[in-house]
Write an enzyme that holds these catalytic residues in place. Sequence first.
Site, PDB file in Angstrom:
ATOM      1  N   ASP A   1     -10.946   0.843  -9.675  1.00  0.00           N
ATOM      2  CA  ASP A   1     -11.981   0.079  -9.512  1.00  0.00           C
ATOM      3  C   ASP A   1     -13.267   1.220  -9.218  1.00  0.00           C
ATOM      4  O   ASP A   1     -14.334   0.909  -9.559  1.00  0.00           O
ATOM      5  CB  ASP A   1     -11.950  -0.840  -8.652  1.00  0.00           C
ATOM      6  CG  ASP A   1     -11.280  -2.093  -8.930  1.00  0.00           C
ATOM      7  OD1 ASP A   1     -11.123  -2.127 -10.152  1.00  0.00           O
ATOM      8  OD2 ASP A   1     -11.261  -3.254  -8.407  1.00  0.00           O
TER       9      ASP A   1
ATOM     10  N   SER B   1       3.254  -3.645  -5.858  1.00  0.00           N
ATOM     11  CA  SER B   1       2.636  -4.187  -4.572  1.00  0.00           C
ATOM     12  C   SER B   1       1.769  -2.811  -4.200  1.00  0.00           C
ATOM     13  O   SER B   1       0.754  -2.648  -4.633  1.00  0.00           O
ATOM     14  CB  SER B   1       3.796  -4.414  -3.633  1.00  0.00           C
ATOM     15  OG  SER B   1       3.434  -4.792  -2.235  1.00  0.00           O
TER      16      SER B   1
ATOM     17  N   LYS C   1       2.735  -7.811  -8.362  1.00  0.00           N
ATOM     18  CA  LYS C   1       2.925  -8.367  -7.076  1.00  0.00           C
ATOM     19  C   LYS C   1       1.708  -8.094  -6.216  1.00  0.00           C
ATOM     20  O   LYS C   1       1.296  -7.018  -5.732  1.00  0.00           O
ATOM     21  CB  LYS C   1       4.120  -7.544  -6.425  1.00  0.00           C
ATOM     22  CG  LYS C   1       4.443  -8.132  -5.097  1.00  0.00           C
ATOM     23  CD  LYS C   1       5.684  -7.562  -4.399  1.00  0.00           C
ATOM     24  CE  LYS C   1       5.840  -8.286  -3.049  1.00  0.00           C
ATOM     25  NZ  LYS C   1       4.615  -7.858  -1.957  1.00  0.00           N
TER      26      LYS C   1
END
Length: 444
Positions: A305, A294, A319
């Site tokens: 990224d 999460s 998650k």
Amino acid sequence: MTLKNWIMAGALAGSAFTAGYLSGGGWAEARGGSTYELLDLFADVFERVKRDYVEEVADEPLIEAALNGMLSSLDPHSGYLNAQSFEDMQVQTRGEFGGLGIEVTMEQGLVKVVSPIDDTPAARAGLQPGDLITHLDGVSVMGMALADAVDKMRGRVGTDIRLTVRRGPQKVFDVTLTRAVVTIKSVRSRLEGDIGYVRITTFSEKTDDGLVDAMKALKRQSKGKLKGYVLDLRNNPGGLLEQAIAVADTFLDSGEIVSTRSRDPKDTQRFNARSGDLADGLPVVVLINGGSASASEIVAGALQDHQRARLVGTQSFGKGSVQTIMPLPGHGAMRLTTARYYTPSGRSIQAVGIHPDVVVEQPGSTLPPGMPQGEASLPHALNNDTPGKIHPADRVAPDSDPSEPPVEEIPEPQKDGANGTDAQLQRALDLLHGGEAAQSQAPN
């Protein structure tokens, strides 16, 4: 009024409330012709249980079980929280409570002190790891659940509690402690030579402040000679979305951190980094494993990224959904999944997880029997809706072992990275010393 009549009355009230928005048929037609019949079915079952079950059953637990069944059937993370569970959740997210300041477990029916927390009533009273608490205010803890014992030790700040303690072969003794505000420390840090090591165990309301303090302290301790940072998110099960955003922002100077998308496209939200990188552009390595879930995955995904950090370890839990807590006055709250989140490149990690740039298995790490193999193994798990968007790291080792699951008690990884006992940390240090870790944010 029977439950059936109450439900029907509620439905009729709903019909009156929405009448201004409907045309043609009635409320039942607009909501589906079977709505009344299904509510009637629920009422019939409830009344038969109340009347015919072998033992008398109170109304509240039956209704709570029904509510939880309805919500938990949607996905693994939706559910009903009764008043006590809601209060416990708030304590965890606030990061502080009135108590004694001891980490405890259960051993042979007694409460065992794992560790007193620094500068708390327990530490000041001299409690030691291994002490066994046999009585609380004269009441034996034998046969008492650990959660109940913890509840008794917590309480209003300024109130006293008497603990009966057994320490090794010594005589049992009593100690009276005065409850105080105890702060859960979610950020720990230390120097690994010229590398700053920061571990985040959960994302509570105080995590970002703790991270900022830790990084400033590391800079002072190193006398400004830091060569990089290791951010350890292993076995961090997540927490508050806003704190995950703040932690990622600490290492990013610009660009999107995460976006959340609900059922209604108009509710899409994007969260961007503010100017300023507290790490001063130094290279960063993030440690993840199957227990990183999460909020941990939001941070790891954003830094990966943007090529701001290299990820080391094993695949994360997967998650990728956002839960909203909706208080129900007088009863508790409902936790409802209301959105999915996406990394800056637009990929969802739901039921997939984040693959590290450098896969390093931890020696001796095994899955306990029956533990879930990531989000995808949980009942009613949501599907991944961006299967075509795969980060390059996902192609590095597609046949790597499945991730480890989150655990309720978050263990500290082995700390002796200097002699290689923590293989993942040692690999991170090698990358930083060898200049192989990401050093600056990639252009947008």
